[in-house]
Design a protein around this motif. Structure first.
Motif, PDB file in Angstrom:
ATOM      1  N   LEU A 259       4.548   1.396  11.534  1.00 13.09           N
ATOM      2  CA  LEU A 259       5.995   2.040  11.022  1.00 13.09           C
ATOM      3  C   LEU A 259       5.779   2.957   9.997  1.00 13.09           C
ATOM      4  O   LEU A 259       6.582   4.123  10.346  1.00 13.09           O
ATOM      5  N   GLU A 260       5.025   2.758   8.896  1.00 15.15           N
ATOM      6  CA  GLU A 260       4.845   3.846   7.859  1.00 15.15           C
ATOM      7  C   GLU A 260       4.458   5.042   8.321  1.00 15.15           C
ATOM      8  O   GLU A 260       4.691   5.982   8.158  1.00 15.15           O
ATOM      9  N   LYS A 261       3.171   5.004   9.296  1.00 24.15           N
ATOM     10  CA  LYS A 261       2.492   6.096   9.892  1.00 24.15           C
ATOM     11  C   LYS A 261       3.520   6.914  10.739  1.00 24.15           C
ATOM     12  O   LYS A 261       3.467   8.048  10.814  1.00 24.15           O
ATOM     13  N   TYR A 262       3.970   5.935  12.136  1.00 23.33           N
ATOM     14  CA  TYR A 262       4.686   6.684  13.203  1.00 23.33           C
ATOM     15  C   TYR A 262       6.134   6.598  13.325  1.00 23.33           C
ATOM     16  O   TYR A 262       6.702   7.123  14.064  1.00 23.33           O
ATOM     17  N   GLY A 263       6.728   5.935  12.284  1.00 23.30           N
ATOM     18  CA  GLY A 263       8.201   5.610  12.260  1.00 23.30           C
ATOM     19  C   GLY A 263       8.520   4.590  13.411  1.00 23.30           C
ATOM     20  O   GLY A 263       7.575   3.982  13.818  1.00 23.30           O
ATOM     21  N   GLY A 273      15.578  -4.603   7.840  1.00 25.31           N
ATOM     22  CA  GLY A 273      15.112  -3.860   6.533  1.00 25.31           C
ATOM     23  C   GLY A 273      13.679  -3.139   6.315  1.00 25.31           C
ATOM     24  O   GLY A 273      13.711  -2.028   5.872  1.00 25.31           O
ATOM     25  N   ARG A 274      12.907  -3.683   7.259  1.00 22.42           N
ATOM     26  CA  ARG A 274      11.205  -2.988   7.110  1.00 22.42           C
ATOM     27  C   ARG A 274      11.235  -2.055   8.189  1.00 22.42           C
ATOM     28  O   ARG A 274      10.434  -1.267   8.369  1.00 22.42           O
ATOM     29  N   VAL A 275      12.282  -1.937   8.940  1.00 13.97           N
ATOM     30  CA  VAL A 275      12.099  -0.778  10.006  1.00 13.97           C
ATOM     31  C   VAL A 275      13.018   0.583   9.610  1.00 13.97           C
ATOM     32  O   VAL A 275      13.810   0.512   9.444  1.00 13.97           O
ATOM     33  N   PRO A 276      12.028   1.522   9.559  1.00 15.44           N
ATOM     34  CA  PRO A 276      12.742   2.872   9.153  1.00 15.44           C
ATOM     35  C   PRO A 276      13.809   3.365  10.233  1.00 15.44           C
ATOM     36  O   PRO A 276      13.444   3.102  11.544  1.00 15.44           O
ATOM     37  N   GLU A 277      14.578   4.364  10.008  1.00 15.42           N
ATOM     38  CA  GLU A 277      15.246   5.042  10.818  1.00 15.42           C
ATOM     39  C   GLU A 277      14.710   5.810  11.961  1.00 15.42           C
ATOM     40  O   GLU A 277      13.657   6.329  11.314  1.00 15.42           O
TER      41      GLU A 277
END
Length: 277
Positions: A259-263, A273-277
């Motif tokens: 998630l941090e790398k690809y969104g 909460g731990r999921v980016p927009e």
């Protein structure tokens, strides 16, 4: 080596001549035995043999009986609530459970199951306590012997309503999917957890840890879990970078790193909460 025909279970007298058979032959024979009314007598014959290897086979068969007895005892314990409801006049008793409240991606899936008392399914339990192989075996047996409905709420609906309300949406859809398969409306819904499904006219009974204590709810947990796993495995083919095949959408370290790398992907729950927009 003796043929299978020589070892037919309906002729126990053949076992009186065990000395004519090797331990390997007896082991092959024993591996084909099912737990039935003849097995204790077969074990008796085996125990009368002086060879240690034969006695070990007898002990293994005895453990097989004990395991089957334990499974039947557990089934009876998990059937107590349903049996009491049947005694009170209830006929169509529905077990309801869900899978997928906690993951960061994919739908929440619910199942509604009515078991047939004339076709018992042994080995039911909370789906999380079962191996994947056992879950899938029971999934097939439930589909063959019971009536069931499946409902789901996707990630967009989870973001819209919140996970609690989306779970109720999935449960309502599971009941709606079940209804056309019945001649009459259900008498009562046995819902796993401590919260009844809102805005339903059917009588409900909530049962905390019901998936481990009530056969119908356990069956629903298995249907919901296997169905959701199949859905997420399909997503894994499309969104391979998130390792859904191994994490099933849960927030593992590898999933968070992806998630941090690809969104996020279209099936991620953006309200978590731990999921980016």
């Amino acid at each position: 080596m003796k043929s299978d025909q020589d070892f037919k279970l309906d002729n126990l007298k053949k076992l009186e001549n065990l000395k004519d058979f090797t331990i390997k032959e007896i082991k092959v024979f024993a591996s084909k035995l099912e737990v039935d009314e003849q097995l204790p007598e077969i074990i008796k014959f085996l125990n009368e043999d002086s060879r240690k290897g034969v006695k070990k086979i007898a002990a293994k068969l005895q453990r097989k009986i004990s395991k089957k007895e334990a499974i039947i005892t557990k089934w009876k314990q998990m059937n107590e609530i349903e049996a009491e409801l049947f005694a009170q006049g209830h006929q169509l008793i529905v077990g309801i459970d869900e899978a997928g409240r906690g993951p960061l991606a994919g739908p929440v899936v619910a199942a509604a199951v009515i078991l047939d008392p004339d076709h018992k399914i042994y080995g039911l339990d909370d789906s999380k306590k079962l191996s994947r192989k056992k879950r899938e075996e029971l999934f097939k047996e439930i589909k063959a012997k019971a009536k069931f409905g499946i409902g789901k709420a996707n990630s967009s609906e989870i973001d819209k309503y919140n996970i609690r309300e989306a779970t109720f949406v999935a449960m309502k859809r599971a009941v709606k999917d079940l209804l056309p398969k019945l001649n009459n409306n259900p008498d009562i819904l046995l819902v796993d957890g401590n919260a009844a499904i809102p805005n339903l006219t059917i009588e409900q009974k909530t049962i905390i840890d019901g998936d481990a204590d009530v056969n119908a709810i356990a069956a629903a947990s298995i249907i919901a879990k296997v169905t959701r796993d199949d859905i997420i495995f399909e997503y894994a083919k499309k969104y391979h970078e998130y390792s859904f095949k191994s994490n099933k959408g849960y927030g593992t370290a590898e999933h968070i790193a992806a998630l941090e790398k690809y969104g996020s992907s279209p099936i991620h729950r953006k309200s978590f909460g731990r999921v980016p927009e």
